[in-house]
Scaffold this motif. Sequence first.
Motif, mmCIF file in Angstrom:
data_model
loop_
_atom_site.group_PDB
_atom_site.id
_atom_site.type_symbol
_atom_site.label_atom_id
_atom_site.label_comp_id
_atom_site.label_asym_id
_atom_site.label_seq_id
_atom_site.Cartn_x
_atom_site.Cartn_y
_atom_site.Cartn_z
ATOM 1 N N LYS A 73 -3.088 -14.440 4.838
ATOM 2 C CA LYS A 73 -1.645 -14.462 4.605
ATOM 3 C C LYS A 73 -1.174 -15.799 4.028
ATOM 4 O O LYS A 73 -0.177 -15.847 3.309
ATOM 5 C CB LYS A 73 -0.902 -14.167 5.907
ATOM 6 C CG LYS A 73 -1.077 -12.733 6.401
ATOM 7 C CD LYS A 73 -0.358 -12.507 7.715
ATOM 8 C CE LYS A 73 1.151 -12.666 7.557
ATOM 9 N NZ LYS A 73 1.854 -12.404 8.823
ATOM 10 N N TYR A 81 0.621 -11.338 -2.019
ATOM 11 C CA TYR A 81 0.556 -9.892 -2.250
ATOM 12 C C TYR A 81 0.278 -9.095 -0.966
ATOM 13 O O TYR A 81 0.115 -7.886 -1.023
ATOM 14 C CB TYR A 81 -0.539 -9.561 -3.270
ATOM 15 C CG TYR A 81 -0.312 -10.176 -4.629
ATOM 16 C CD1 TYR A 81 0.885 -9.968 -5.316
ATOM 17 C CD2 TYR A 81 -1.285 -10.966 -5.231
ATOM 18 C CE1 TYR A 81 1.104 -10.534 -6.564
ATOM 19 C CE2 TYR A 81 -1.075 -11.530 -6.488
ATOM 20 C CZ TYR A 81 0.109 -11.316 -7.137
ATOM 21 O OH TYR A 81 0.323 -11.878 -8.365
ATOM 22 N N ARG A 83 1.243 -7.812 2.922
ATOM 23 C CA ARG A 83 2.345 -7.553 3.864
ATOM 24 C C ARG A 83 1.777 -7.037 5.171
ATOM 25 O O ARG A 83 0.911 -6.157 5.179
ATOM 26 C CB ARG A 83 3.311 -6.528 3.269
ATOM 27 C CG ARG A 83 4.517 -6.216 4.161
ATOM 28 C CD ARG A 83 5.611 -5.580 3.327
ATOM 29 N NE ARG A 83 5.183 -4.291 2.811
ATOM 30 C CZ ARG A 83 5.636 -3.115 3.266
ATOM 31 N NH1 ARG A 83 6.526 -3.076 4.244
ATOM 32 N NH2 ARG A 83 5.217 -1.988 2.734
ATOM 33 N N ASP A 93 1.522 -5.499 -0.862
ATOM 34 C CA ASP A 93 2.963 -5.360 -1.049
ATOM 35 C C ASP A 93 3.234 -5.048 -2.519
ATOM 36 O O ASP A 93 3.236 -5.946 -3.368
ATOM 37 C CB ASP A 93 3.669 -6.650 -0.634
ATOM 38 C CG ASP A 93 5.182 -6.482 -0.535
ATOM 39 O OD1 ASP A 93 5.728 -5.638 -1.272
ATOM 40 O OD2 ASP A 93 5.810 -7.185 0.265
ATOM 41 N N ARG A 94 3.464 -3.772 -2.827
ATOM 42 C CA ARG A 94 3.659 -3.365 -4.216
ATOM 43 C C ARG A 94 4.949 -3.928 -4.805
ATOM 44 O O ARG A 94 5.046 -4.157 -6.016
ATOM 45 C CB ARG A 94 3.664 -1.838 -4.308
ATOM 46 C CG ARG A 94 2.330 -1.190 -3.920
ATOM 47 C CD ARG A 94 1.249 -1.622 -4.871
ATOM 48 N NE ARG A 94 -0.078 -1.190 -4.416
ATOM 49 C CZ ARG A 94 -1.197 -1.514 -5.037
ATOM 50 N NH1 ARG A 94 -1.156 -2.272 -6.135
ATOM 51 N NH2 ARG A 94 -2.364 -1.108 -4.567
ATOM 52 N N LYS A 96 6.157 -6.942 -4.295
ATOM 53 C CA LYS A 96 5.858 -8.293 -4.760
ATOM 54 C C LYS A 96 4.994 -8.269 -6.011
ATOM 55 O O LYS A 96 5.110 -9.147 -6.868
ATOM 56 C CB LYS A 96 5.171 -9.075 -3.645
ATOM 57 C CG LYS A 96 6.093 -9.416 -2.481
ATOM 58 C CD LYS A 96 5.380 -10.257 -1.432
ATOM 59 C CE LYS A 96 6.321 -10.602 -0.283
ATOM 60 N NZ LYS A 96 5.632 -11.396 0.767
#
Length: 236
Positions: A73, A81, A83, A93-94, A96
């Motif tokens: 992270k 990217y 989450r 995370d699409r 982002k």
Amino acid sequence: RPGRFKTVRDNLEIKEVTVGEGSAKRRFVVVRNPEQAARDEVVRAKLLTRLEESILPVLRTKKGHTKAVCALKSHRGYGKYVRELKNGKLQVDRGKVRADAKLDGKYLISTTDPTLPAEDVALGYKQLLEVERAFRTLKTTLELRPLHHRLPERIRAHVLLCWLALLLVRVCETETDMSWDRIREAMEDLSLVKLCSKDGRVEMLTDTTDEQRNILKTLDVKQPSRIRDLAQTPQN
């Protein structure tokens, strides 16, 4: 901000944006390089592929909030990217990814001059980048400093030779559309071999590769002859 980009030069597109009112008003020029945008997209696609196929499947098999999860992270490349869901699981995370894709090949220039055309702002900044790149080449690749000379004319000659070398570097890059590091890496494979025997000595070059021949041809440099020196041992 909405609006079309205006093409100023090859691989240089601009769009002007004004933010705020009155004394808080600021003027920006958004610059986009289509070639760099394509490279950014490829780099991100490779990163996401590795993240989804190699890293996340391994972390999902581990229980609890491990150090590996924290490291991922906070990772400079992967972290933005990732989450974490309420159940502790990680996923890409699409949102982002889509937001990051909008920034491909772009950078932002701020100017306090309201009269300067946006084209001049962008081209002036690009020239500044080229000047800074030239200084980096002089100080690193060509090793302009330190100067171990006592007489002023020798110092001037040293700087002049470095400047001429920089000029040759830029000509080679412009003509071949390759970076100097790549040109040097390709040409360094060309070696001089010395063979000696009781009958004599011969100095010859290794076979040139297709890439080396293309570089020499593009720069209009004659391909060197393979036999550089040939000497026969005198007979007693």
